[in-house]
Each structure stands twice: as structure tokens, then as C-alpha cells.
Design a protein around this motif. Sequence first.
Motif, mmCIF file in Angstrom:
data_model
loop_
_atom_site.group_PDB
_atom_site.id
_atom_site.type_symbol
_atom_site.label_atom_id
_atom_site.label_comp_id
_atom_site.label_asym_id
_atom_site.label_seq_id
_atom_site.Cartn_x
_atom_site.Cartn_y
_atom_site.Cartn_z
ATOM 1 N N HIS A 99 0.775 -1.124 -0.040
ATOM 2 C CA HIS A 99 -0.239 -0.338 0.308
ATOM 3 C C HIS A 99 0.923 0.887 0.055
ATOM 4 O O HIS A 99 -0.088 2.665 0.006
ATOM 5 C CB HIS A 99 -0.274 0.144 1.065
ATOM 6 C CG HIS A 99 -0.192 -0.517 2.468
ATOM 7 N ND1 HIS A 99 0.709 0.234 3.257
ATOM 8 C CD2 HIS A 99 -0.340 -1.691 3.409
ATOM 9 C CE1 HIS A 99 0.774 -0.231 4.561
ATOM 10 N NE2 HIS A 99 0.629 -1.472 4.500
ATOM 11 N N HIS A 100 2.024 0.959 -0.363
ATOM 12 C CA HIS A 100 2.954 2.712 0.175
ATOM 13 C C HIS A 100 4.042 2.073 -0.829
ATOM 14 O O HIS A 100 4.283 1.172 -1.220
ATOM 15 C CB HIS A 100 3.532 2.523 1.266
ATOM 16 C CG HIS A 100 2.016 3.605 2.342
ATOM 17 N ND1 HIS A 100 1.649 2.798 3.170
ATOM 18 C CD2 HIS A 100 2.696 4.536 3.047
ATOM 19 C CE1 HIS A 100 0.729 3.656 3.730
ATOM 20 N NE2 HIS A 100 1.752 4.926 3.518
ATOM 21 N N GLY A 101 4.702 3.435 -1.297
ATOM 22 C CA GLY A 101 5.369 3.184 -2.639
ATOM 23 C C GLY A 101 7.302 3.351 -1.295
ATOM 24 O O GLY A 101 7.403 4.778 -0.884
ATOM 25 N N ASP A 102 7.271 2.470 -0.427
ATOM 26 C CA ASP A 102 8.392 1.740 0.333
ATOM 27 C C ASP A 102 9.415 1.309 -0.339
ATOM 28 O O ASP A 102 10.000 0.797 -1.734
ATOM 29 C CB ASP A 102 8.387 1.387 1.217
ATOM 30 C CG ASP A 102 8.911 1.837 2.776
ATOM 31 O OD1 ASP A 102 8.469 2.703 3.166
ATOM 32 O OD2 ASP A 102 9.393 0.992 2.974
ATOM 33 N N ARG A 103 10.773 0.683 0.349
ATOM 34 C CA ARG A 103 11.526 0.014 0.082
ATOM 35 C C ARG A 103 11.291 -1.011 -1.809
ATOM 36 O O ARG A 103 12.187 -1.146 -2.589
ATOM 37 C CB ARG A 103 12.301 -1.141 1.205
ATOM 38 C CG ARG A 103 12.519 0.385 1.475
ATOM 39 C CD ARG A 103 13.317 -0.139 3.385
ATOM 40 N NE ARG A 103 13.603 0.652 3.620
ATOM 41 C CZ ARG A 103 13.318 0.521 5.495
ATOM 42 N NH1 ARG A 103 13.754 -1.279 5.785
ATOM 43 N NH2 ARG A 103 14.209 1.440 5.922
ATOM 44 N N GLY A 104 10.025 -1.574 -0.794
ATOM 45 C CA GLY A 104 9.962 -2.383 -1.767
ATOM 46 C C GLY A 104 9.104 -2.271 -3.329
ATOM 47 O O GLY A 104 9.225 -3.177 -4.801
ATOM 48 N N ALA A 105 8.386 -1.151 -3.108
ATOM 49 C CA ALA A 105 7.946 -0.873 -4.756
ATOM 50 C C ALA A 105 8.844 -0.222 -5.163
ATOM 51 O O ALA A 105 8.884 0.050 -6.726
ATOM 52 C CB ALA A 105 6.512 0.259 -4.441
ATOM 53 N N GLU A 106 10.542 0.569 -4.880
ATOM 54 C CA GLU A 106 11.132 0.794 -5.332
ATOM 55 C C GLU A 106 11.897 -0.127 -6.457
ATOM 56 O O GLU A 106 12.710 0.498 -7.448
ATOM 57 C CB GLU A 106 12.604 1.641 -4.554
ATOM 58 C CG GLU A 106 12.020 2.825 -3.241
ATOM 59 C CD GLU A 106 12.512 3.435 -2.965
ATOM 60 O OE1 GLU A 106 13.944 2.588 -2.726
ATOM 61 O OE2 GLU A 106 12.932 4.562 -1.496
ATOM 62 N N ARG A 107 11.957 -0.997 -5.803
ATOM 63 C CA ARG A 107 12.845 -2.024 -6.643
ATOM 64 C C ARG A 107 11.985 -3.395 -7.812
ATOM 65 O O ARG A 107 12.056 -4.392 -8.259
ATOM 66 C CB ARG A 107 13.932 -3.625 -5.688
ATOM 67 C CG ARG A 107 14.071 -4.550 -6.225
ATOM 68 C CD ARG A 107 14.758 -4.558 -7.360
ATOM 69 N NE ARG A 107 15.124 -5.519 -8.173
ATOM 70 C CZ ARG A 107 15.102 -6.402 -8.342
ATOM 71 N NH1 ARG A 107 13.681 -5.872 -9.123
ATOM 72 N NH2 ARG A 107 15.009 -7.562 -9.527
ATOM 73 N N THR A 141 9.048 2.624 11.880
ATOM 74 C CA THR A 141 9.686 1.040 11.210
ATOM 75 C C THR A 141 8.963 0.401 10.583
ATOM 76 O O THR A 141 9.296 -1.204 10.597
ATOM 77 C CB THR A 141 9.210 0.335 13.100
ATOM 78 O OG1 THR A 141 7.757 0.145 13.172
ATOM 79 C CG2 THR A 141 9.912 0.967 14.330
ATOM 80 N N ASP A 142 7.675 1.050 10.283
ATOM 81 C CA ASP A 142 7.629 0.340 8.851
ATOM 82 C C ASP A 142 7.473 1.276 7.636
ATOM 83 O O ASP A 142 7.104 2.738 7.913
ATOM 84 C CB ASP A 142 6.268 -0.467 9.904
ATOM 85 C CG ASP A 142 5.349 0.867 10.336
ATOM 86 O OD1 ASP A 142 4.057 1.555 9.979
ATOM 87 O OD2 ASP A 142 5.312 1.378 11.694
ATOM 88 N N PRO A 143 6.483 0.475 6.537
ATOM 89 C CA PRO A 143 5.874 1.872 5.341
ATOM 90 C C PRO A 143 4.949 3.593 5.984
ATOM 91 O O PRO A 143 5.171 4.109 5.374
ATOM 92 C CB PRO A 143 5.073 1.438 4.601
ATOM 93 C CG PRO A 143 5.807 -0.246 5.024
ATOM 94 C CD PRO A 143 6.052 -0.732 6.056
ATOM 95 N N ILE A 144 3.486 2.950 7.300
ATOM 96 C CA ILE A 144 3.556 3.864 7.073
ATOM 97 C C ILE A 144 3.924 4.732 7.974
ATOM 98 O O ILE A 144 3.671 5.981 7.791
ATOM 99 C CB ILE A 144 1.516 2.919 7.651
ATOM 100 C CG1 ILE A 144 1.230 2.443 6.792
ATOM 101 C CG2 ILE A 144 1.320 3.913 8.378
ATOM 102 C CD1 ILE A 144 -0.146 1.582 7.899
ATOM 103 N N SER A 145 4.685 4.174 9.763
ATOM 104 C CA SER A 145 5.119 5.539 10.402
ATOM 105 C C SER A 145 6.160 6.366 9.361
ATOM 106 O O SER A 145 6.291 7.712 9.237
ATOM 107 C CB SER A 145 5.542 4.183 10.872
ATOM 108 O OG SER A 145 7.233 3.552 10.966
#
Length: 685
Positions: free
Chosen positions: A538-546, A659-663
Motif C-alpha cells: 500500500h505504500h511506495g516504500d523500499r519494495g516498490a522501488e525495486r 519501523t514500517d511503511p506507514i510510520s
Amino acid sequence: MPKLTVDGIEVEVPAGSSVLQAAELAGKEIPRFCYHERLSVAGNCRMCLVEVEKVPKPVASCAWPAAEGMVVKTDSPMVRNGRRGVMEFLLINHPLDCPICDQGGECDLQDQAMGYGWDHSRYREPKRAVTDKELGPLVKTVMTRCIHCTRCIRFITEVAGVSELGATSRGEEMEVGTYVEKALSSELSGNIIDLCPVGALTSKPYAFIARSWELARTDGVDVLDAVGANIQVDARGPEVLRVLPRINDEVNEEWLGDKSRFAIDGLKRRRLDRPWIRQGGRLEPASWDESFAAIAERLKGLSGEKIGAIAGDLVDAESMLALKDLMTALGSQNLDCRQNGARLAQRRREFYLFNTTIAGIDEADAALIIGSNPRREAPVLNARIRKRWLAGNFPVAAIGQPADLTYPVEWLGEDPRTLTALLAGEHPFAARLKAAKNPMLILGQGALARPDGQAVLAAAWKLAAECGMLRADWNGFNVLHTAAARVAALDLGFIPGTGAKGFWAMRSGGVDFLWLLGADEFDIARIPSSTFVVYQGHHGDRGAERADVILPGAAYTEKDGTYVNTEGRAQRGWLAVYPPGDAREDWKIIRAMSGVLGQPLPYDDLASLRRRLAEAHPAFARVGAVARGGCTNLSGPAGDPAQMLPTPFTPAIENYYETDPISRASPTMARCTATFGAPAALAAE
């Protein structure tokens, strides 16, 4: 047990009860401002006045002990006049802020003024004014509204264990605040907002956003740590505006950690609201059909051993079961949920649960903490440990990096050599554990997420067995998780099958196709460029970048989901708002993908999926309950305690606020990190 009469009703109360508690048992509501059942008695607001026979004046019922034969009146002329007088004094200096006060509609003073207030004031002198205090990025103060109930002081001192609030001066000059101006450093500071009976302490991020009657309330479960605190999600339209704790005495009582309460502004930032496909090295927007077709094309001709999946920390059980079933249909057993690399044994549930249960902490009489900082990893659970320490006769020792846990701790050492000494009986604290009636042990992720984690797990279990923690009537072996999804994943067997690849192998290129289900908490850059990565989250975090394909999922407030907390209690959260844009619930995405692949999963609705969930593990059929018991099988997990390395244990969480994509997407949590300081490792990044 004394018997007394309250307004003509005879009640029997436990010894030591107050008149206020007796009145509540009789069904009589007593107004109060300073009294709170989870805090010490202050007796300073005087709103709870009652009349006691043979006592010449009204008494404060919260501080007056109930006695045999006592006759109490809660609504006599004396009582009403006394409460009206108290209310008149409280309103003398209280500002007329109700139209602009964030506490409006939820204010105890407003409610009680309706019953005991006057329609005019006899006070003509200038009103008292107090300078607002700066308590940090979370709590807003308007101290002129303060009525000196001292609830905030007692909570911060007694429950949070951080003596940073107090009262200075006396009488009209008395002010509540920090002795030296500074931000409140407790991870539980937001709870004083709920405790404040007036508008003196309100939420700074929520200031002037909405009125309480505008909000739709939905029950939920917090997923930002593994405690599973019960929460109330307040939303207006498509946006979550507030999260509050719900009372559950067995899990979180009525407290909530600051990250769980305030990180919700991250739910509307950096969101994935449409599918994306990587083309020519760039992510381009795509439709669902195009995304599914790209995945199907890449899977064409791949054997099961070349396909893998990793589940993240915030994922619901329904989605993990659906993904596991899809991987099984594709012939793959390359599954893992331990993205921190923790060596957790799945053979028996006792090896990975907080077996004492959170409420069971109250029954323990000694504790050993290994490789964990509960204050950072589970603030609400840490408050429960402090509560038990306050009750007395509860020695606490720890092995790991010294830290302030808000209660006295005997730090035995920083590495597994201390654990070896305890096993050999060479350390004095071993004798104290053996002498205790109900000793307990807490094993943290900092002790398990290391190369010798399996040996540490085996050593901790062996120590528990030798020190009397494992009995038919008591199980004192506890694993403290930091991920809300971890226990459910282990229950479902979301770990590699025999001969299959686990987290380390999949991350290093052991598979050609890798499905990341909300998995962001590891070094994504180490995944080889040759691996095709599908990121569902649900967030453009580390996983989405790769990712090569991005499938937008729903956050925990945007779906009906089941979560299992660190003690093994299955709980359900409910949809409060709908996912943004084209995002969908995760299990529905996986079910749709299975149809495209010609391997349709055998459930089309949530009810069918949950029946499958209950079949997969009995814990999911006991929603809201936890099966607590002793331990009769003392055989431990695989591992040799002699293989433990001398490397010091390091904390599983360095920065509590991110600690997570939301925070990490939350501006409020970013301000907290800036205020309280990012650890050196994070600053270096």
C-alpha cells in the motif's frame, strides 16, 4: 467483605474498596474528574462528593473507604449543593473556549456542567491565565483550561514510568508542566490526551481537524507492533482522522503507543493507488489486466523451485493464506515471513509465542529479558511489566544492551556468554529464577535475528526448563515479536518446506520470480537484477522501488482482516475507509491473479476464505481468545546452545517512530524522530 447501603440498595464490596466503587456496583453514577481506576487516588477535584450517615459534611467518595453498615446517599440536597459549589469554583477561571476547543463533545467538564453548572457566574474578578507548555510534537497544551486533576502527572509517573510532568507552586499559582521545558520522552505520552477531562491536553496533529460527532467509528486492531492493541478508527469520508484505544484488559487495558496513535497521517501519503509496470528501467502506470498479463508472461515455463514469496510485517492472515495457496498451486514451497532473518522454530507453537500471555505477566514473580527492549518494541506490554514491578516482589534482569525500561533492571551482560553462565548455574540470578514460583523469560527478536539465533532459542528454552518455567500449570517461556503478521504466518506455515529456499536464499537470487507481499524491512537492493519482483502493498516504500510490477493493496484500516498477536490471540479489524484509487484488498488481488494463471483458488468471498483459515489452524476459529496453559513437553527446539557466538545482542528496533511503511510516510513520526534524535545508524543512511 463489607456490606453497605447506597441509596437504599445493599451491596457487598471487596475489602479495601472505596465508596465510589461501591456506588458503581449499586448502579449509581458518581461524577469525577481526578479519579481513574488505573491510577492512584488523588482526591483533589472533590466532584465525587457523597453524603455518609453520621458524617457531618460531604466526603470525597473516591478516597473514602467503604465500611460495614455504612449508609451512603449519592443524590441528597447536601450532595447536590456540594457538587454545584465545586463546579462553580472549577468554572471560575475556566475560559469560554467550548466553540473552538478540540475536546468539545467529549469533555467531562461540559457533561458535568450540564448537571451541576449555573447559567451565570458570580465571579467578577479577572480570570487566571497560564502560559501554554511545550510538550513536544504530539501533545498540544492550553493550560488555562487545566483544572489540576493531576491525571496526566500520575499516568506519566506511574504507568509510563517517566517522571517528567509535575506541579509547581500552590493554590492559584499552581501550574502543571515539565519542570524544565522539554518534550515528553515516553512512547505512551498520547494517553494523557484521553485521560485529560478538559481541553488542557489535546492532540497536536489533530488540532482543529474535526468534531467528534462528525466521525464514523470502526473497531480495529493495531498492526504497528505485535501486541495487537484494540483500537477505534475514527474517519470522516475517505480519510482516517484519529485512532484511539479500546478497552481490552487482557491485551492493552486502555492504553496505546504513540506510533500506533499518531502515525495515521502516513496512511494518506506515498500511497500506491494504481498498478505499475517497469518498462525500459522506468515504472509506468498500467491497468490491472496489463499487470496480471505481465506477471503471467514471466511465470510461463518457470518451475516451482524458481518461484518464491516473502510476507511482510503488516499483512493480514487472509492475504498470507491466499498467497501460500497460490504458491502451492504453482508448485512452490519457497515461502518465508521472517524478513528480519529470525531463527524461529515452527514445529511447536510454544516455541514462538508469548506463552505466559500479556495478562499473565501479573502472575509472574521474576523475569529475565534476553535480547529485547520492550519499551521500544512493545510499549503497552512494557507498561504491563512495570505495573507488575510496582506491585512488588518482582526482580527483573536482562541480557543485552543496557537501556532505561522505566523500571529497575539488573543488567547481567550483553552477550550469550551470560546465558551460558545462567545455564551452568554459575550466575547468582539463576538461583533467583529457580526460587521463584512463577518465573518468566522474554526472548526478543534481537536475540533471534542473528546467525546463532537457533542456538540462542534452544538455550533459552533449556534455561526455562531448568528454572521451573515450564510446568503443567505455568509456561514462562515467551517470544516477543515486533511484527503484527509474524505469528499468523507461522501458524499458517508460511515458511520454506523441506528442501525449499528461505528468506536468505530468495533475497540472494535463489529464485527467478519473487513475490513481495508488503515486505519492506530488509535490504531490497541485494535482490539481483535478474530476479523478477512483484511488489504488492500500500505504500511506495523500499519494495516498490525495486519492483518490476506493483500491485496496489489496502492498508489495515481499509480492509477486513485477521491478525494474531504475540501471545497467539486471533483478532479482527474492520474496514473503516475504502482503499484509494484502484487499490484493492490483498486477498482479492491474489484470487484474481490465480484465475489469470489458470489456478483459481477455491474461495470467492471473505466468508469462504475464513472457513479455509479456520481449517488451516484452530487458532483462527477462536477469534478474541487465547488458549493459555502450561507446558508438559519439555523437549526443546533444534539447536545447540554450545554454538552461541560471543557477539553482543543488538536491539531489534533502533528508532521506535519509524519501523514500517506507514510510520516512515508519516510527517508526525518524522517530527518525533527529529525531536528525540535518530540513531547514528539511521543518520548515516
